[in-house]
Design a protein around this motif. Structure first.
Motif, PDB file in Angstrom:
ATOM      1  N   ILE A  30      48.812  18.250   7.365  1.00 15.74           N
ATOM      2  CA  ILE A  30      47.520  17.585   7.171  1.00 15.74           C
ATOM      3  C   ILE A  30      47.676  16.079   7.357  1.00 15.74           C
ATOM      4  O   ILE A  30      46.858  15.428   8.014  1.00 15.74           O
ATOM      5  CB  ILE A  30      46.941  17.914   5.784  1.00 15.74           C
ATOM      6  CG1 ILE A  30      46.516  19.391   5.712  1.00 15.74           C
ATOM      7  CG2 ILE A  30      45.763  17.002   5.457  1.00 15.74           C
ATOM      8  CD1 ILE A  30      46.093  19.846   4.336  1.00 15.74           C
ATOM      9  N   TYR A  31      48.726  15.513   6.774  1.00 16.90           N
ATOM     10  CA  TYR A  31      48.986  14.076   6.916  1.00 16.90           C
ATOM     11  C   TYR A  31      49.125  13.701   8.395  1.00 16.90           C
ATOM     12  O   TYR A  31      48.561  12.695   8.851  1.00 16.90           O
ATOM     13  CB  TYR A  31      50.249  13.675   6.161  1.00 16.90           C
ATOM     14  CG  TYR A  31      49.984  13.138   4.780  1.00 16.90           C
ATOM     15  CD1 TYR A  31      50.069  11.781   4.508  1.00 16.90           C
ATOM     16  CD2 TYR A  31      49.640  13.985   3.736  1.00 16.90           C
ATOM     17  CE1 TYR A  31      49.831  11.281   3.242  1.00 16.90           C
ATOM     18  CE2 TYR A  31      49.389  13.500   2.459  1.00 16.90           C
ATOM     19  CZ  TYR A  31      49.483  12.143   2.222  1.00 16.90           C
ATOM     20  OH  TYR A  31      49.226  11.660   0.971  1.00 16.90           O
ATOM     21  N   MET A  32      49.878  14.491   9.135  1.00 20.01           N
ATOM     22  CA  MET A  32      50.102  14.196  10.550  1.00 20.01           C
ATOM     23  C   MET A  32      48.795  14.251  11.335  1.00 20.01           C
ATOM     24  O   MET A  32      48.477  13.345  12.123  1.00 20.01           O
ATOM     25  CB  MET A  32      51.118  15.188  11.126  1.00 20.01           C
ATOM     26  CG  MET A  32      51.332  15.059  12.633  1.00 20.01           C
ATOM     27  SD  MET A  32      52.049  13.482  13.126  1.00 20.01           S
ATOM     28  CE  MET A  32      53.760  13.751  12.651  1.00 20.01           C
ATOM     29  N   ILE A  33      48.016  15.308  11.135  1.00 22.32           N
ATOM     30  CA  ILE A  33      46.766  15.483  11.889  1.00 22.32           C
ATOM     31  C   ILE A  33      45.762  14.388  11.555  1.00 22.32           C
ATOM     32  O   ILE A  33      45.144  13.805  12.454  1.00 22.32           O
ATOM     33  CB  ILE A  33      46.177  16.880  11.597  1.00 22.32           C
ATOM     34  CG1 ILE A  33      47.076  17.966  12.216  1.00 22.32           C
ATOM     35  CG2 ILE A  33      44.754  17.000  12.141  1.00 22.32           C
ATOM     36  CD1 ILE A  33      46.705  19.383  11.823  1.00 22.32           C
ATOM     37  N   VAL A  34      45.599  14.095  10.265  1.00 22.99           N
ATOM     38  CA  VAL A  34      44.646  13.056   9.859  1.00 22.99           C
ATOM     39  C   VAL A  34      45.064  11.702  10.420  1.00 22.99           C
ATOM     40  O   VAL A  34      44.220  10.926  10.902  1.00 22.99           O
ATOM     41  CB  VAL A  34      44.534  12.992   8.322  1.00 22.99           C
ATOM     42  CG1 VAL A  34      43.703  11.788   7.898  1.00 22.99           C
ATOM     43  CG2 VAL A  34      43.908  14.276   7.785  1.00 22.99           C
ATOM     44  N   ALA A  35      46.356  11.390  10.372  1.00 24.29           N
ATOM     45  CA  ALA A  35      46.845  10.107  10.893  1.00 24.29           C
ATOM     46  C   ALA A  35      46.552   9.976  12.389  1.00 24.29           C
ATOM     47  O   ALA A  35      46.123   8.916  12.862  1.00 24.29           O
ATOM     48  CB  ALA A  35      48.343   9.980  10.636  1.00 24.29           C
ATOM     49  N   ILE A  36      46.742  11.055  13.144  1.00 26.41           N
ATOM     50  CA  ILE A  36      46.475  11.015  14.591  1.00 26.41           C
ATOM     51  C   ILE A  36      44.982  10.842  14.857  1.00 26.41           C
ATOM     52  O   ILE A  36      44.577  10.078  15.750  1.00 26.41           O
ATOM     53  CB  ILE A  36      47.004  12.294  15.269  1.00 26.41           C
ATOM     54  CG1 ILE A  36      48.544  12.290  15.266  1.00 26.41           C
ATOM     55  CG2 ILE A  36      46.495  12.411  16.706  1.00 26.41           C
ATOM     56  CD1 ILE A  36      49.167  13.559  15.790  1.00 26.41           C
ATOM     57  N   LEU A  37      44.139  11.528  14.096  1.00 24.98           N
ATOM     58  CA  LEU A  37      42.692  11.390  14.265  1.00 24.98           C
ATOM     59  C   LEU A  37      42.231   9.969  13.949  1.00 24.98           C
ATOM     60  O   LEU A  37      41.341   9.428  14.625  1.00 24.98           O
ATOM     61  CB  LEU A  37      41.958  12.398  13.378  1.00 24.98           C
ATOM     62  CG  LEU A  37      42.108  13.879  13.771  1.00 24.98           C
ATOM     63  CD1 LEU A  37      41.423  14.773  12.748  1.00 24.98           C
ATOM     64  CD2 LEU A  37      41.551  14.138  15.167  1.00 24.98           C
ATOM     65  N   ILE A  38      42.832   9.352  12.937  1.00 22.57           N
ATOM     66  CA  ILE A  38      42.479   7.972  12.597  1.00 22.57           C
ATOM     67  C   ILE A  38      42.919   7.024  13.712  1.00 22.57           C
ATOM     68  O   ILE A  38      42.194   6.083  14.066  1.00 22.57           O
ATOM     69  CB  ILE A  38      43.115   7.569  11.253  1.00 22.57           C
ATOM     70  CG1 ILE A  38      42.394   8.300  10.108  1.00 22.57           C
ATOM     71  CG2 ILE A  38      43.051   6.062  11.037  1.00 22.57           C
ATOM     72  CD1 ILE A  38      42.983   8.033   8.748  1.00 22.57           C
ATOM     73  N   ILE A  39      44.094   7.281  14.278  1.00 22.87           N
ATOM     74  CA  ILE A  39      44.564   6.459  15.404  1.00 22.87           C
ATOM     75  C   ILE A  39      43.607   6.589  16.587  1.00 22.87           C
ATOM     76  O   ILE A  39      43.263   5.590  17.242  1.00 22.87           O
ATOM     77  CB  ILE A  39      45.989   6.874  15.820  1.00 22.87           C
ATOM     78  CG1 ILE A  39      46.998   6.460  14.744  1.00 22.87           C
ATOM     79  CG2 ILE A  39      46.377   6.242  17.156  1.00 22.87           C
ATOM     80  CD1 ILE A  39      48.403   6.947  14.983  1.00 22.87           C
ATOM     81  N   LYS A  40      43.144   7.820  16.847  1.00 23.38           N
ATOM     82  CA  LYS A  40      42.197   8.012  17.942  1.00 23.38           C
ATOM     83  C   LYS A  40      40.891   7.269  17.673  1.00 23.38           C
ATOM     84  O   LYS A  40      40.344   6.598  18.565  1.00 23.38           O
ATOM     85  CB  LYS A  40      41.910   9.501  18.130  1.00 23.38           C
ATOM     86  CG  LYS A  40      40.929   9.759  19.275  1.00 23.38           C
ATOM     87  CD  LYS A  40      40.569  11.216  19.420  1.00 23.38           C
ATOM     88  CE  LYS A  40      39.561  11.384  20.549  1.00 23.38           C
ATOM     89  NZ  LYS A  40      39.134  12.785  20.721  1.00 23.38           N
ATOM     90  N   THR A  41      40.383   7.383  16.434  1.00 23.69           N
ATOM     91  CA  THR A  41      39.148   6.680  16.080  1.00 23.69           C
ATOM     92  C   THR A  41      39.308   5.177  16.245  1.00 23.69           C
ATOM     93  O   THR A  41      38.411   4.495  16.748  1.00 23.69           O
ATOM     94  CB  THR A  41      38.765   7.001  14.617  1.00 23.69           C
ATOM     95  OG1 THR A  41      38.624   8.413  14.470  1.00 23.69           O
ATOM     96  CG2 THR A  41      37.462   6.323  14.235  1.00 23.69           C
ATOM     97  N   ASP A  42      40.457   4.676  15.836  1.00 23.06           N
ATOM     98  CA  ASP A  42      40.731   3.248  15.964  1.00 23.06           C
ATOM     99  C   ASP A  42      40.759   2.827  17.435  1.00 23.06           C
ATOM    100  O   ASP A  42      40.226   1.771  17.799  1.00 23.06           O
ATOM    101  CB  ASP A  42      42.055   2.920  15.288  1.00 23.06           C
ATOM    102  CG  ASP A  42      42.343   1.434  15.267  1.00 23.06           C
ATOM    103  OD1 ASP A  42      41.485   0.676  14.797  1.00 23.06           O
ATOM    104  OD2 ASP A  42      43.427   1.030  15.736  1.00 23.06           O
ATOM    105  N   LEU A  43      41.360   3.675  18.268  1.00 23.40           N
ATOM    106  CA  LEU A  43      41.400   3.372  19.704  1.00 23.40           C
ATOM    107  C   LEU A  43      39.997   3.368  20.308  1.00 23.40           C
ATOM    108  O   LEU A  43      39.670   2.515  21.140  1.00 23.40           O
ATOM    109  CB  LEU A  43      42.285   4.387  20.427  1.00 23.40           C
ATOM    110  CG  LEU A  43      43.792   4.279  20.183  1.00 23.40           C
ATOM    111  CD1 LEU A  43      44.520   5.437  20.857  1.00 23.40           C
ATOM    112  CD2 LEU A  43      44.328   2.950  20.703  1.00 23.40           C
ATOM    113  N   ILE A  44      39.179   4.325  19.895  1.00 19.36           N
ATOM    114  CA  ILE A  44      37.802   4.386  20.402  1.00 19.36           C
ATOM    115  C   ILE A  44      37.029   3.129  19.985  1.00 19.36           C
ATOM    116  O   ILE A  44      36.313   2.534  20.799  1.00 19.36           O
ATOM    117  CB  ILE A  44      37.096   5.658  19.877  1.00 19.36           C
ATOM    118  CG1 ILE A  44      37.725   6.906  20.508  1.00 19.36           C
ATOM    119  CG2 ILE A  44      35.600   5.602  20.182  1.00 19.36           C
ATOM    120  CD1 ILE A  44      37.207   8.204  19.918  1.00 19.36           C
TER     121      ILE A  44
END
Length: 350
Positions: free
Chosen positions: A267-281
Motif C-alpha cells: 500500500i505504501y509503495m502504490i500510494v507513493a507512486i500515485l502521489i508522485i504521478k499527481t505531483d508530475l501532472i
C-alpha cells in the motif's frame, strides 16, 4: 531539497511512516544510503528482540536449574554417551518458555525418536535429548539440527561428568557473562536472518513498484522503486517488532500477520507512486501555464517590434515629403520676390 536529503535517521524513520510526499526524495537518493538506513532499522529491531529473548532466556535458565535440582537425580556422561535418570522419559512443555517443549529420553528406541521429532516439530522451538546426541528445532531453520555429543566433547575437551559436576559448573557460572554472550549471539543471528529476508522483500517491492509505475504512465527506474521499497517497509518492520514483543510476553497470536506485513508495504509503495504521478501532472499543468504566459509575452514583444519597424519605415517618407514641401515653398517665395524686383526696375526706367 538538499536539506531534506540530509535528514537524520529518526527524521527519515518518521517521514517514511507519515509523509508519502517525501518518497519522491527517497527515490532520487543514492541506493547505498537507503541500504544503510535499512541496516540500521534491522539492527535496532535485532537489539530490541534480542533483549526480549535474553530476558526470557534468563527466566528459562533459572527454571531449568530449579527443575534439574528437583527432578534430575542421576546424570552421567561417559564414552560420549549420556544417561539421565536411567533412561526415564521426561517431558517439559510450557508454551511461554524460550523452548516450549523439551523431551529427555536417553534410552529411546528408533521408533520413539521418530515420534519425539514429530512432536517437537509441532512447536516453534524445541529440543530432544537422547543418548548420543540432542536434536534442536527452530522455526527460523528449514530443518532440525543434530548435535553429536562426541563432537561437542572433542571441542571442549570433555571426557566424562556426573550430576555433582553439573551442579558445580552451574554454581561457578557467571550468569551475567552468559546472558551477555547469549544477547550478542542472538543480535548477530537475528540481524543476518532478517536483513537477508528483508532485502528479498525490498527487491519484490521494487519490482512491484517498477511495474506499477509503468501501468500508471510514469517511467520510474528500478533504482528509484528499490529505494522506495526500503522506506515502505519501515512501518511493517516496527509493527513486526511490536508483535514479537507482545507475543513473547503474552503469547498473543495474530492470524495472517505476515499477510498484513506484506499488504502494508505494498500500500505504501502504490500510494507513493500515485502521489508522485499527481505531483508530475500538477507540475506539467503549471509548466503549460508558464509556457502559455511566455507565448503571450513573446507575441506582445513581437507585435511591439513590428509596430516600431512600421513606424521607422514611415518616418523617412514623411520627412522627405516635408522637405520637398518646404523646398517648394521656399522656391515659390523666392520666385515671388524675384518677380517683384523686376517690376520695380522696369517702372523706374520709364
Amino acid at each position: 531539497m538538499t536539506e531534506e536529503k540530509n535528514m537524520n535517521f529518526f527524521n527519515r524513520l518518521i517521514t517514511s511512516i507519515k509523509d508519502f510526499e517525501k518518497y519522491a526524495i527517497f527515490a532520487t537518493e543514492k541506493t547505498r544510503k537507503a541500504i544503510a538506513y535499512l541496516a540500521l532499522v534491522i539492527l535496532i529491531f535485532s537489539i530490541v528482540i534480542a533483549s526480549v529473548f535474553t530476558y526470557k532466556f534468563s527466566i528459562s535458565t533459572n527454571n531449568a536449574i530449579d527443575y534439574f535440582e528437583t527432578n534430575i537425580s542421576e546424570v552421567s556422561f561417559k564414552d560420549n554417551n549420556l544417561n539421565i535418570n536411567s533412561g526415564e522419559e521426561l517431558k517439559l512443555i510450557n508454551p511461554e518458555e524460550v523452548l516450549p517443549i523439551v523431551i529427555i529420553n536417553t534410552n529411546a528406541t528408533e521408533e520413539q525418536e521418530k515420534n519425539y521429532q514429530n512432536e517437537i516439530s509441532s512447536y516453534e522451538n524445541g529440543i530432544l535429548i537422547l543418548k548420543d546426541r540432542f536434536i534442536y528445532k527452530n522455526e527460523m531453520l528449514s530443518q532440525n539440527i543434530d548435535y553429536d555429543y562426541k563432537d561437542i566433547a572433542s571441542i571442549y575437551g570433555i571426557s566424562e561428568f556426573d550430576r555433582e559436576d553439573v551442579l558445580t559448573f552451574i554454581a561457578n557460572t557467571n550468569n551475567i557473562n552468559l546472558y551477555v554472550s547469549f544477547f550478542i549471539i542472538i543480535v548477530i543471528y537475528l540481524f543476518m536472518i532478517y536483513f537477508v529476508s528483508t532485502m528479498a522483500d525490498v527487491i519484490m517491492l521494487g519490482i512491484l513498484g517498477f511495474i506499477f509505475s509503468r501501468i500508471v504512465g510514469i517511467r520510474l527506474r528500478f533504482k528509484a522503486t528499490f529505494n522506495m521499497g526500503v522506506y515502505a517497509l519501515t512501518l511493517p518492520i516496527l509493527l513486526n517488532m511490536i508483535y514479537i514483543i507482545i507475543n513473547s510476553i503474552t503469547g498473543l497470536e495474530i492470524k495472517y500477520f505476515s499477510w498484513m506485513y506484506t499488504t502494508i508495504s505494498y500500500i505504501y509503495m502504490i500510494v507513493a507512486i500515485l502521489i508522485i504521478k499527481t505531483d508530475l501532472i500538477n507540475r506539467q499543468v503549471e509548466l503549460m501555464k508558464i509556457i502559455e504566459e511566455q507565448e503571450k509575452v513573446k507575441k506582445e514583444i513581437e507585435e511591439n517590434e513590428r509596430k516600431k519597424e512600421e513606424e521607422k519605415k514611415k518616418e523617412p517618407k514623411d520627412s522627405k515629403d516635408k522637405d520637398e514641401k518646404k523646398k517648394d515653398k521656399k522656391d515659390e517665395e523666392k520666385g515671388k520676390e524675384t518677380g517683384l524686383g523686376d517690376s520695380r526696375s522696369y517702372t523706374s526706367r520709364k
